[in-house]
Scaffold this active site. Structure first.
Site, short mmCIF file in Angstrom:
data_model
loop_
_atom_site.label_atom_id
_atom_site.label_comp_id
_atom_site.label_asym_id
_atom_site.label_seq_id
_atom_site.Cartn_x
_atom_site.Cartn_y
_atom_site.Cartn_z
N HIS A 248 1.34 -43.66 -21.84
CA HIS A 248 0.53 -44.88 -21.99
C HIS A 248 0.92 -45.64 -23.26
O HIS A 248 1.02 -46.86 -23.26
CB HIS A 248 -0.97 -44.54 -22.03
CG HIS A 248 -1.60 -44.46 -20.68
ND1 HIS A 248 -2.03 -45.56 -19.99
CD2 HIS A 248 -1.88 -43.39 -19.88
CE1 HIS A 248 -2.54 -45.19 -18.84
NE2 HIS A 248 -2.46 -43.87 -18.74
N ARG B 270 2.92 -49.81 -23.95
CA ARG B 270 2.43 -50.92 -24.77
C ARG B 270 3.48 -51.29 -25.81
O ARG B 270 4.05 -50.42 -26.46
CB ARG B 270 1.12 -50.55 -25.46
CG ARG B 270 -0.01 -50.26 -24.49
CD ARG B 270 -1.35 -50.10 -25.17
NE ARG B 270 -1.43 -49.04 -26.14
CZ ARG B 270 -1.71 -47.76 -25.88
NH1 ARG B 270 -1.95 -47.38 -24.63
NH2 ARG B 270 -1.77 -46.87 -26.84
#
Length: 183
Positions: A52, A56
């Site tokens: 995750h 980003r």
């Protein structure tokens, strides 16, 4: 695409909800703050958190808030900044396992969402679509998660449900262009 309101993104495991929520946040063009609720208790969860994080870019500021979620919202919400909270389901699990008062924490969270001066995107699993769990702890978790989702859905202006990567508008207006949509 501007976004000046709060959004709840619901869905099952691997439904595309986190990717959709991130795309909606990035489409705002605002300063970005990711509020993470996950705790890395094992290697699999550490790997999941790392994946995750790698999704980003450097424009994201990350805040860890496994339990003090309402405080993190109050400390980081601002005009010109979008908050992405991923996820309410893990937060509920954290509270439950720490024997915290989930009702009081939910009241505090809902108040923080309602008072936020900028847009907030919240991600949560819809865990109530399967069979009734066979043990008391799992039933308590399922019930707490469902009640939390109801409270947050009543508070936010928009609710999207993701299935197979496709959003279904449950509340509010859908965006003109679906982030990540192909075709």
């Amino acid at each position: 695409m501007t976004m000046d309101h709060s959004l709840l993104v619901l869905g099952g495991a691997r439904s595309g909800k986190s990717r959709y929520a991130q795309a909606r946040a990035e489409a705002t063009g605002l300063d970005r703050c990711f509020i993470a609720t996950a705790q890395a208790f094992d290697d699999e969860m550490r790997d999941r958190i790392t994946r995750h994080q790698q999704d980003r870019d450097a424009l994201w500021h990350t805040v860890e808030a496994p339990m003090a979620l309402a405080d993190a919202i109050r400390a980081n919400a601002a005009p010109g900044r979008v908050l992405l909270i991923d996820c309410l389901t893990l937060w509920t699990s954290n509270l439950l396992l720490a024997d915290r008062d989930i009702d009081a924490a939910t009241d505090d969270l809902v108040a923080a969402i309602a008072a936020a001066p900028g847009p907030i995107i919240l991600v949560a699993n819809e865990v109530g679509l399967g069979i009734v769990p066979d043990n008391a702890l799992a039933r308590r978790f399922r019930d707490a998660a469902g009640l939390l989702n109801q409270r947050v859905a009543a508070t936010v202006r928009e609710v999207q449900f993701l299935a197979a990567g496709l959003p279904l508008t449950l509340k509010g207006a859908a965006p003109l262009a679906q982030p990540g949509a192909t075709g």
